[in-house]
Design a protein around this motif. Structure first.
Motif, short mmCIF file in Angstrom:
data_model
loop_
_atom_site.label_atom_id
_atom_site.label_comp_id
_atom_site.label_asym_id
_atom_site.label_seq_id
_atom_site.Cartn_x
_atom_site.Cartn_y
_atom_site.Cartn_z
N MET A 1 -8.14 -9.25 2.07
CA MET A 1 -7.73 -9.91 0.77
C MET A 1 -6.41 -10.10 0.94
N GLN A 2 -6.06 -11.34 -0.02
CA GLN A 2 -4.71 -11.69 0.12
C GLN A 2 -4.07 -11.21 -1.38
N LEU A 3 -3.02 -10.70 -1.25
CA LEU A 3 -2.45 -10.13 -2.70
C LEU A 3 -1.20 -10.22 -2.63
N GLY A 4 -0.33 -11.11 -3.42
CA GLY A 4 0.94 -11.17 -3.28
C GLY A 4 1.45 -11.75 -1.95
N SER A 38 1.60 0.55 3.97
CA SER A 38 1.05 0.47 2.51
C SER A 38 2.04 -0.54 1.74
N ALA A 39 1.47 -0.92 0.63
CA ALA A 39 2.06 -1.95 -0.21
C ALA A 39 2.09 -1.68 -1.47
N ASN A 40 3.26 -1.81 -2.28
CA ASN A 40 3.34 -1.89 -3.64
C ASN A 40 3.99 -2.92 -4.28
N GLY A 41 4.26 -2.82 -5.45
CA GLY A 41 5.01 -4.13 -6.05
C GLY A 41 6.46 -4.39 -5.34
N ASP A 42 7.22 -3.39 -5.14
CA ASP A 42 8.49 -3.36 -4.57
C ASP A 42 8.25 -3.85 -3.28
N VAL A 43 7.33 -3.43 -2.27
CA VAL A 43 7.19 -4.24 -0.96
C VAL A 43 6.70 -5.64 -1.19
N ILE A 44 5.85 -5.72 -2.17
CA ILE A 44 5.41 -7.39 -2.09
C ILE A 44 6.97 -8.07 -2.63
N ALA A 45 7.64 -7.58 -3.43
CA ALA A 45 9.05 -8.36 -3.75
C ALA A 45 9.85 -8.38 -2.56
N GLN A 46 9.84 -7.48 -1.87
CA GLN A 46 10.85 -7.38 -0.65
C GLN A 46 10.46 -8.30 0.37
N ALA A 47 8.92 -8.53 0.53
CA ALA A 47 8.52 -9.56 1.34
C ALA A 47 8.59 -10.98 1.16
N VAL A 71 -4.34 -2.95 -7.87
CA VAL A 71 -5.72 -2.87 -8.17
C VAL A 71 -5.98 -3.65 -9.34
N PHE A 72 -4.97 -3.56 -10.42
CA PHE A 72 -5.46 -4.29 -11.70
C PHE A 72 -5.28 -5.76 -11.47
N ALA A 73 -4.42 -6.03 -10.60
CA ALA A 73 -4.23 -7.56 -10.16
C ALA A 73 -5.28 -8.28 -9.54
N SER A 74 -5.91 -7.32 -8.52
CA SER A 74 -7.10 -7.77 -7.79
C SER A 74 -8.18 -8.23 -8.54
N ARG A 75 -8.48 -7.42 -9.69
CA ARG A 75 -9.57 -7.74 -10.62
C ARG A 75 -9.36 -8.96 -11.41
N LEU A 76 -8.09 -9.31 -11.47
CA LEU A 76 -8.01 -10.69 -12.21
C LEU A 76 -7.81 -11.62 -11.55
N LEU A 77 -7.35 -11.77 -10.30
CA LEU A 77 -6.80 -12.80 -9.60
C LEU A 77 -7.69 -13.01 -8.02
N CYS A 78 -8.41 -11.98 -7.84
CA CYS A 78 -8.88 -11.92 -6.53
C CYS A 78 -10.56 -12.16 -6.35
N ALA A 239 5.04 -13.36 -6.98
CA ALA A 239 4.26 -13.31 -6.02
C ALA A 239 2.75 -13.04 -6.11
N ILE A 240 2.39 -11.87 -6.94
CA ILE A 240 0.97 -11.67 -6.93
C ILE A 240 0.28 -12.77 -7.69
N LEU A 241 1.13 -13.48 -9.06
CA LEU A 241 0.53 -14.51 -9.47
C LEU A 241 0.12 -15.69 -8.58
N ARG A 242 1.14 -15.91 -7.81
CA ARG A 242 1.28 -17.42 -6.89
C ARG A 242 0.49 -17.15 -5.65
N TYR A 243 0.69 -15.98 -4.95
CA TYR A 243 -0.05 -15.86 -3.60
C TYR A 243 -1.14 -14.78 -3.62
N SER A 244 -2.13 -14.89 -4.51
CA SER A 244 -3.45 -13.94 -4.44
C SER A 244 -4.52 -14.84 -4.56
N ARG A 245 -5.50 -13.98 -3.76
CA ARG A 245 -6.90 -15.01 -3.64
C ARG A 245 -7.81 -13.97 -3.42
#
Length: 245
Positions: A1-4, A38-47, A71-78, A239-245
């Motif tokens: 899946m794509q997240l952020g 592994s990725a978290n919010g900080d990693v997504i921001a750096q990327a 995990v929460f974002a995936s349930r809402l956006l993906c 990034a999560i709002l814009r680049y997740s599916r």
């Protein structure tokens, strides 16, 4: 899946542990080790902010979601949902339990010499049947690093736990994975060894499940982490709002 903007593996912790053991067992020696990160919010921001960092992560064979907000974002956006957070600090113990049974070997590379030694001692006490073929701190350069790479390759650990922090550990994989063809899996591990050594205390379980371990960490280490989270969190949210599916 794509997240952020990053490809995240849809998997739970038990199956992530089994996947690592199976990948180590199935690795063909004299070929590049599998690269798990592994990725978290900080990693997504750096990327998002640095295309070179994004490339380093996209080259991974597997990216686990090390952050409850993901995990929460995936349930809402993906269209697919992450079943749970796969935190490296927890995953290590899942893999260690299986490794004891399977005879899978570990090498622990990272942190300071003192914290690395403490982490290894703690792991050996908790998992007496686990085969740790070697360990070393993460502050090597020049000839010392060259010798250590040859040593690790000769020891041929099934799993190399690499705790250098983002993006140093990803750069290490890019630059040196081809020198470690007898290693089965490289798993980047961030501050794992400091946690195991007891230097950094984990948040209570309810805080982790609520998705606020980042806040707990910021309160525990405000000088190091507060400004980082303050600046990267808005980028991660975007990034999560814009680049997740």
């Amino acid at each position: 899946m794509q997240l952020g903007g990053l490809p995240i593996t849809v998997i739970d912790r038990p199956n992530a542990a089994r996947l690592m053991i199976a990948a180590a067992r199935g690795h063909i020696r004299s070929s590049r080790p599998y690269y798990f990160t592994s990725a978290n919010g900080d990693v997504i921001a750096q990327a998002l902010a640095n295309v070179d960092v994004a490339v380093l992560f996209r080259e991974a064979d597997q990216i686990f979601a090390d952050g409850q907000p993901l995990v929460f974002a995936s349930r809402l956006l993906c269209s697919r949902h992450l079943p749970e957070r796969v935190a490296t600090t927890d995953l290590f113990h899942d893999v260690a339990e299986l490794a004891e049974q399977e005879g899978t070997t570990f090498y622990l590379l990272g942190s300071t010499e003192a914290e690395n030694d403490k982490a290894v001692a703690s792991v050996k006490a908790r998992y007496p049947g686990l085969r740790i073929v070697g360990h070393c701190h993460g502050f090597l350069a020049g000839q010392a690093l060259e010798k250590k790479l040859d040593e690790i390759n000769a020891l041929a650990p099934d799993i190399l736990w690499l705790g250098l922090g983002v993006p140093r550990e990803q750069i290490f994989v890019r630059d040196f994975a081809s020198r470690l063809q007898n290693v089965g899996v490289i798993k980047t591990s961030g501050g794992l060894f400091d946690h195991i050594a007891g230097k950094v205390r984990r948040a209570p379980l309810w805080v982790q499940k609520a998705g606020f371990e980042w806040l707990w960490r910021a309160l525990m280490e405000p000088r190091r982490l507060f400004w980082r989270y303050f600046t990267t969190s808005p980028q991660a949210i975007y990034a999560i709002l814009r680049y997740s599916r």
